[in-house]
Scaffold this motif. Structure first.
Motif, PDB file in Angstrom:
ATOM      1  N   ALA A  35       0.807  -1.224   0.000  1.00  0.00           N
ATOM      2  CA  ALA A  35       0.000   0.000   0.000  1.00  0.00           C
ATOM      3  C   ALA A  35       0.838   1.271   0.000  1.00  0.00           C
ATOM      4  CB  ALA A  35      -0.941   0.011   1.200  1.00  0.00           C
ATOM      5  N   LEU A  36       2.073   1.202   0.498  1.00  0.00           N
ATOM      6  CA  LEU A  36       2.930   2.383   0.533  1.00  0.00           C
ATOM      7  C   LEU A  36       3.817   2.495  -0.703  1.00  0.00           C
ATOM      8  CD1 LEU A  36       3.926   2.599   4.295  1.00  0.00           C
ATOM      9  CD2 LEU A  36       2.237   3.942   3.054  1.00  0.00           C
ATOM     10  N   GLY A  37       3.596   1.624  -1.668  1.00  0.00           N
ATOM     11  CA  GLY A  37       4.273   1.742  -2.951  1.00  0.00           C
ATOM     12  C   GLY A  37       5.791   1.831  -2.848  1.00  0.00           C
ATOM     13  N   ASP A  38       6.347   2.840  -3.516  1.00  0.00           N
ATOM     14  CA  ASP A  38       7.795   2.977  -3.582  1.00  0.00           C
ATOM     15  C   ASP A  38       8.427   3.309  -2.239  1.00  0.00           C
ATOM     16  OD1 ASP A  38       7.705   2.416  -6.272  1.00  0.00           O
ATOM     17  OD2 ASP A  38       7.780   4.515  -6.905  1.00  0.00           O
ATOM     18  N   LEU A  39       7.656   3.833  -1.292  1.00  0.00           N
ATOM     19  CA  LEU A  39       8.219   4.088   0.043  1.00  0.00           C
ATOM     20  C   LEU A  39       8.734   2.803   0.674  1.00  0.00           C
ATOM     21  CD1 LEU A  39       5.895   6.650   1.880  1.00  0.00           C
ATOM     22  CD2 LEU A  39       8.173   7.030   0.936  1.00  0.00           C
ATOM     23  N   VAL A 335      11.515   5.500   6.256  1.00  0.00           N
ATOM     24  CA  VAL A 335      12.047   4.826   7.448  1.00  0.00           C
ATOM     25  C   VAL A 335      11.018   4.857   8.573  1.00  0.00           C
ATOM     26  CG1 VAL A 335      13.841   4.903   9.228  1.00  0.00           C
ATOM     27  CG2 VAL A 335      14.441   5.283   6.822  1.00  0.00           C
ATOM     28  N   ALA A 336      10.356   6.015   8.747  1.00  0.00           N
ATOM     29  CA  ALA A 336       9.357   6.134   9.817  1.00  0.00           C
ATOM     30  C   ALA A 336       8.212   5.144   9.624  1.00  0.00           C
ATOM     31  CB  ALA A 336       8.820   7.562   9.861  1.00  0.00           C
ATOM     32  N   ALA A 337       7.791   4.959   8.393  1.00  0.00           N
ATOM     33  CA  ALA A 337       6.704   4.018   8.125  1.00  0.00           C
ATOM     34  C   ALA A 337       7.121   2.589   8.450  1.00  0.00           C
ATOM     35  CB  ALA A 337       6.261   4.125   6.668  1.00  0.00           C
ATOM     36  N   LEU A 338       8.339   2.239   8.080  1.00  0.00           N
ATOM     37  CA  LEU A 338       8.801   0.873   8.317  1.00  0.00           C
ATOM     38  C   LEU A 338       8.970   0.593   9.803  1.00  0.00           C
ATOM     39  CD1 LEU A 338       9.687  -1.796   7.026  1.00  0.00           C
ATOM     40  CD2 LEU A 338      12.023  -0.906   6.982  1.00  0.00           C
ATOM     41  N   THR A 339       9.394   1.595  10.551  1.00  0.00           N
ATOM     42  CA  THR A 339       9.671   1.381  11.970  1.00  0.00           C
ATOM     43  C   THR A 339       8.481   1.699  12.876  1.00  0.00           C
ATOM     44  OG1 THR A 339      10.591   3.630  12.146  1.00  0.00           O
ATOM     45  CG2 THR A 339      12.134   1.842  11.667  1.00  0.00           C
ATOM     46  N   GLY A 340       7.476   2.413  12.347  1.00  0.00           N
ATOM     47  CA  GLY A 340       6.407   2.878  13.213  1.00  0.00           C
ATOM     48  C   GLY A 340       5.064   2.210  13.045  1.00  0.00           C
ATOM     49  N   ILE A 341       4.859   1.497  11.939  1.00  0.00           N
ATOM     50  CA  ILE A 341       3.568   0.831  11.726  1.00  0.00           C
ATOM     51  C   ILE A 341       3.600  -0.554  12.367  1.00  0.00           C
ATOM     52  CG2 ILE A 341       1.959  -0.049  10.001  1.00  0.00           C
ATOM     53  CD1 ILE A 341       2.961   2.096   8.090  1.00  0.00           C
ATOM     54  N   ALA A 342       2.572  -0.859  13.114  1.00  0.00           N
ATOM     55  CA  ALA A 342       2.519  -2.148  13.812  1.00  0.00           C
ATOM     56  C   ALA A 342       2.389  -3.310  12.839  1.00  0.00           C
ATOM     57  CB  ALA A 342       1.333  -2.150  14.771  1.00  0.00           C
ATOM     58  N   GLN A 343       2.778  -4.467  13.313  1.00  0.00           N
ATOM     59  CA  GLN A 343       2.541  -5.700  12.559  1.00  0.00           C
ATOM     60  C   GLN A 343       1.061  -6.098  12.687  1.00  0.00           C
ATOM     61  OE1 GLN A 343       5.149  -7.849  10.767  1.00  0.00           O
ATOM     62  NE2 GLN A 343       5.604  -5.647  10.712  1.00  0.00           N
TER      63      GLN A 343
END
Length: 348
Positions: A35-39, A335-343
């Motif tokens: 859903a976050l595409g290229d990010l 980086v924030a999205a990868l580290t901040g979104i829960a599993q």
């Protein structure tokens, strides 16, 4: 000054394991797959460069501006006089230039080095001129820009600057540029590297008119023809068609890659330097991202060769590293999205 790493020395690749771990972490997050595409790919790239998943946030980002004058500017290839170069050195050193304002807004530091400006800066801190190679460069359509010894000195300077920035904590580096006539030099290097006509890579730089564009293109084609087969070697290419500021940036970009620190490219100048850096130290391009899309046509061709796509496009042509600075929040957001979104598994 330390001796530079010999040309054609390969650079180790970023970590495939960290990249795969980051993609797996992203796939397991509480969001639709992809859903976050290229990010998602950007975050994984940061992880692979750092060799760890999850990656650390990019808190220490630095622009290093390489300044120099270029002999070909005397032949009328720019809309502005050569006196602009030293004026802008003072602007950047004093924190009042375009890149200064954008960097301050994005918590990015800026420093500047004079590698080849036509005047000296005795009234600025000695660090600014610590690595100066010469005053200006040869007019490349008539003579070589530098001697091979000057190229070697500039490459070593850039490598040293990268090493010092990294030792001081830099996590992401940006190579900035400053110097009237530098889009002409960049176009010549891109044409020689890719083996394409000068007309395919020549743009309007600071805003030249149609007649000046035709003249600029002719000078670039003459410069590449004069250099001949020497351009096959990246050091000789820089001697024939480059400048001290360009060679230092090549050493800086390849030096950062060799030390495992990524580089965010700015416009056509930085991308021309990155092309040469990839030939100089194969594998460098894996450590690069393209910060923004330049209005110069040569940048698109060079990015295609490097396999890079710009992160932002504001139709900018300022230089100084300014466009790349605007892409820093994109990388930080990845980086924030990868580290901040829960599993997702933790929420169900």
């Amino acid at each position: 000054m330390p001796v530079h790493t010999p040309s054609r020395t390969p650079v180790r690749a970023p970590s495939n394991a960290a990249y795969a771990a980051a993609r797996a972490l992203s796939d397991g997050q509480a969001k639709p797959l992809g859903a976050l595409g290229d990010l998602e790919a950007l975050a994984a790239w940061v992880a692979s460069c750092q060799g760890v998943c999850p990656p650390r946030q990019l808190e220490d980002v630095r622009v290093v501006v390489f300044a120099g004058d270029h002999g070909i500017a005397a032949d009328g290839v720019s809309a502005y006089p050569v006196e602009i170069t030293p004026a802008m050195v003072y602007g950047i050193a004093g924190g009042h230039a375009g890149v200064s304002a954008l960097a301050a807004a994005n918590s990015v530091s800026v420093s500047i080095y004079d590698l080849g400006v036509a005047v000296d800066f005795d009234d600025l801190p000695p660090e600014v001129s610590r690595f100066k190679v010469r005053r200006s460069s040869g007019a490349i359509h008539l003579t070589d820009a530098l001697t091979r010894a000057e190229v070697e000195a500039a490459l070593a300077a850039g490598d040293t600057i990268a090493a010092e920035q990294i030792a001081d904590g830099a996590q992401l580096l940006i190579s900035g540029d400053l110097g009237i006539g530098n889009t002409t030099v960049a176009a010549a290097l891109i044409a020689a590297t890719l083996g394409v006509p000068g007309a395919a890579v020549t743009g309007r730089g600071t805003g030249i008119d149609e007649g000046t564009l035709v003249h600029k293109t002719a000078l670039i084609e003459a410069a590449v023809a004069r250099a001949g087969d020497r351009v096959a070697d990246p050091v000789e290419r820089l001697a024939a068609l480059g400048a001290a500021d360009f060679a230092a940036a090549v050493g800086f970009i390849s030096g950062a890659a060799r030390r495992g620190v990524p580089v965010l490219l700015d416009g056509v100048i930085a991308v021309a330097e990155a092309l040469v850096a990839e030939d100089y130290a194969p594998g460098t391009k894996a450590w690069l991202q393209a910060g923004h899309r330049s209005t110069e046509p040569g940048q698109a061709l060079a990015l295609d060769r490097l396999g890079l796509a710009p992160l932002v496009d504001f139709s900018m042509r300022l230089g100084e590293g300014s466009g790349a600075v605007l892409a820093v929040p994109v990388l930080r957001s990845a980086v924030a999205a990868l580290t901040g979104i829960a599993q997702l598994s933790d929420l169900t």
